[in-house]
Write an enzyme that holds these catalytic residues in place. Structure first.
Site, short mmCIF file in Angstrom:
data_model
loop_
_atom_site.label_atom_id
_atom_site.label_comp_id
_atom_site.label_asym_id
_atom_site.label_seq_id
_atom_site.Cartn_x
_atom_site.Cartn_y
_atom_site.Cartn_z
CB SER A 136 -0.91 0.00 1.24
OG SER A 136 -1.69 1.17 1.26
CB CYS B 17 -0.48 5.32 9.16
SG CYS B 17 0.38 6.79 8.59
N GLY C 93 11.10 -4.27 2.83
CA GLY C 93 12.42 -4.31 2.20
C GLY C 93 12.64 -5.41 1.18
CB SER D 51 6.34 12.14 7.36
OG SER D 51 6.84 13.26 6.69
CB VAL D 52 2.74 10.37 2.67
CG1 VAL D 52 1.56 10.79 1.80
CG2 VAL D 52 3.98 10.08 1.81
O1 DOR Z 1 4.72 4.66 6.17
C1 DOR Z 1 3.55 4.90 5.98
N1 DOR Z 1 3.19 6.04 5.35
N2 DOR Z 1 2.60 4.03 6.40
C2 DOR Z 1 1.29 4.28 6.27
O2 DOR Z 1 0.50 3.48 6.72
C3 DOR Z 1 0.82 5.49 5.60
C4 DOR Z 1 1.88 6.28 4.91
C5 DOR Z 1 1.55 7.75 4.94
O3 DOR Z 1 0.70 8.17 4.13
O4 DOR Z 1 2.09 8.49 5.76
#
Ligand code: DOR
Length: 302
Positions: free
Chosen positions: A21, A129, A243, A70-71
């Site tokens: 994802s 997340c 990874g 850090s989306v």
């Molecule tokens: O590492 C991540 N970044 N894991 C998530 O579940 C969401 C994503 C985000 O959009 O920050």
């Protein structure tokens, strides 16, 4: 050619290779490099009940052997997703796995309810997340909370439910067991490992959100260990990720007990990574004269 079919909660995948994802969108941008019909499944970017803008500032940083992000779960919201992404993916012969985000139980439930009448194969509950203040890791790090969330979502889910776990815990076994006890049909792990990077000249954190989730080869041993521990603690199928860059990496996860694997950061390094990994898995089965993929899964000699 060896048999590559695997079964996740009653859903048959033509092979064990999926996308992780958030690293493949809904496949549209990858169409040029990857024939989506070749993949076992596409796991879409987390989708919430309404559009989210995501976090401010720098969102991605490269680190040794890995990537920090850090989306903040930027997404177009479920209505837009249903209008555009599902019809696009449905044109392909692959399974659709929708990753679901929310800030509250009610938000997760409204996405799950909205998907009830839609032609998608599996749901993946993102309670892991690391980049949102509410709704992410705070749900996935507590056994009681995991149990509560999964139980409530399971009541209304029309598709089988995968629960995605976080590595940011000390005891992955009790979290995996809590998810299973609450009705999870499968478990996927790991989401990203909380980390940080600093720009020494600006004397500032690189990421706008200060901390972010680490992915890529840097976290592979952690992911493999957690997949192994979870696979030995629960009966539901495990989807392993963290990874995986090559077919050999994927084989390690399958031997550790994963029924399927997902490819994430590798897509950014090599857009054809999923296909190369699939070919690598097939080569290994042929070289080791195995009957099919199922004779590899969980077959680690100890
Ligand atoms: O590492 C991540 N970044 N894991 C998530 O579940 C969401 C994503 C985000 O959009 O920050």
């Amino acid at each position: 050619r060896p048999g590559l079919k695997v079964n996740i909660a009653g859903v048959e995948l033509k092979n064990p290779v999926m996308t992780a994802s958030g690293t493949f969108g809904s496949g549209l941008e990858y169409g040029e490099y990857v024939d989506l019909n070749k993949l076992g499944g596409v796991v879409t970017k987390g989708v919430a009940s309404i559009p989210w803008k995501g976090n401010a500032g720098v969102r991605v940083a490269e680190t040794y052997g890995g990537m920090l992000n850090s989306v903040g779960l930027q997404n177009p919201g479920i209505e837009e997703f249903i209008k555009k992404d599902i019809p696009f993916l449905r044109k392909h012969d692959t399974k659709i796995v929708v990753n679901i985000a929310g800030k509250t139980l009610e938000e997760y439930c409204s996405v799950v309810e909205r998907l009830a009448g839609e032609d998608v194969d599996l749901l993946e509950l993102n309670i892991s997340c690391p980049n949102v203040k509410e709704g992410g890791v705070c749900f996935g790090t507590d056994t009681k909370m995991v149990e509560y969330m999964v139980k409530e979502v399971k009541k209304i889910a029309k598709q089988p439910l995968i629960v995605k776990l976080t590595p940011n815990v000390t005891d992955i076994v009790s979290i995996a067991k809590a998810a299973e006890a609450a009705g999870a049909d499968a478990i996927s792990l790991i989401n990203t490992l909380l980390g940080m990077a600093i720009d020494i000249h600006k004397r500032r954190p690189v990421l706008g959100n200060i901390v972010g989730g680490l992915s890529g080869p840097a976290i592979k041993p952690v992911a493999l260990r957690m997949v192994y521990q979870a696979a030995n603690a629960v009966k539901v199928p495990i989807i392993g990720m963290g990874g995986i860059m090559t077919g050999e990496d994927a084989i390690e996860f399958l031997l550790a007990g994963a029924t399927a694997i997902a490819v994430g950061t590798a897509n950014f390094v090599n857009p054809r990574a999923t296909i190369d990994i699939l070919n690598g898995i097939e080569d290994y089965i042929i070289k080791h004269k195995e009957k099919d993929i199922t004779s590899i899964i969980g077959s680690l000699n100890k």
